[in-house]
Design an enzyme around this catalytic site. Structure first.
Site, PDB file in Angstrom:
ATOM      1  N   THR A 101       0.857  -1.177   0.000  1.00  0.00           N
ATOM      2  CA  THR A 101       0.000   0.000   0.000  1.00  0.00           C
ATOM      3  C   THR A 101       0.899   1.234   0.000  1.00  0.00           C
ATOM      4  O   THR A 101       1.782   1.357   0.846  1.00  0.00           O
ATOM      5  CB  THR A 101      -0.903   0.011   1.246  1.00  0.00           C
ATOM      6  OG1 THR A 101      -1.737  -1.144   1.210  1.00  0.00           O
ATOM      7  CG2 THR A 101      -1.747   1.262   1.298  1.00  0.00           C
ATOM      8  N   LYS A 177      -6.384   0.930  -4.019  1.00  0.00           N
ATOM      9  CA  LYS A 177      -6.361   0.246  -2.741  1.00  0.00           C
ATOM     10  C   LYS A 177      -6.491   1.206  -1.559  1.00  0.00           C
ATOM     11  O   LYS A 177      -7.046   0.866  -0.542  1.00  0.00           O
ATOM     12  CB  LYS A 177      -5.080  -0.571  -2.595  1.00  0.00           C
ATOM     13  CG  LYS A 177      -5.066  -1.431  -1.356  1.00  0.00           C
ATOM     14  CD  LYS A 177      -3.931  -2.411  -1.371  1.00  0.00           C
ATOM     15  CE  LYS A 177      -4.021  -3.302  -0.141  1.00  0.00           C
ATOM     16  NZ  LYS A 177      -2.969  -4.258  -0.081  1.00  0.00           N
TER      17      LYS A 177
END
Length: 178
Positions: A101, A177
């Site tokens: 991430t 995401k």
């Protein structure tokens, strides 16, 4: 990259998802080296039949692909471009699949740095948890150049049930995401 039996892949980060990814690749016929800071995770992968290394550079030496399954952009930078980074030792033209991430800007920066080294880069966040990773059934939300997808296709086919191709520029997967 076209044939699993001729491909060398490195998985950096053998946590619950990374260990599953590495195991799926082994079952798929890839030559896989795993790397993790935790010796217990390296031992677990070795027990599955995989090769192990303590550092990313040694693990990625001559590999056609590296999958970085770490937590964030800072860890990704260290794993790929740090003093013992994987990018410097990959085979020419190899592909990087970055699953952490991170911000879209960080993903674009890593893509540019990889390209400057003659490497392909996919911003490839993953979903599905440990069980799906171990079964080779993850979901990958990837973005990057068409050539990067082409190079990564055998790996993606082995580790994912669904691959969403979100665009031809790194950073879209990261944005999806976050």
């Amino acid at each position: 990259m076209s044939d699993a039996e001729n491909l060398k892949v490195c998985v950096v980060g053998l946590g619950s998802m990374g260990l599953g990814i590495a195991g799926s690749l082994l079952r798929g016929g890839f030559a896989v080296t795993g790397c993790d800071v935790n010796p217990d995770m390296r031992a677990a992968f070795a027990a599955m039949g995989g090769a192990v290394s303590e550092g990313p550079a040694a693990a990625a030496k001559g590999c056609d692909a590296v999958i970085s399954v770490v937590v964030n952009a800072a860890q990704t930078e260290t794993v790929l471009f740090g003093a013992q980074g994987a990018a410097a030792t990959l085979a020419p033209g190899a592909v990087i699949l970055s699953c952490a991430t991170m911000s879209p800007d960080a993903a674009r920066d890593f893509d540019a740095r990889a390209q400057a080294m003659g490497l392909a880069y996919l911003d490839a966040p993953i979903s599905g948890g440990a069980a799906r990773a171990a079964a080779g059934e993850m979901t990958v939300m990837a973005s990057g150049a068409a050539a990067a997808f082409d190079r990564a296709r055998p790996v993606l086919n082995c580790i994912a049930a669904k691959v969403y191709e979100l665009g031809d520029a790194a950073g879209v997967g990261a944005a999806f995401k976050i």
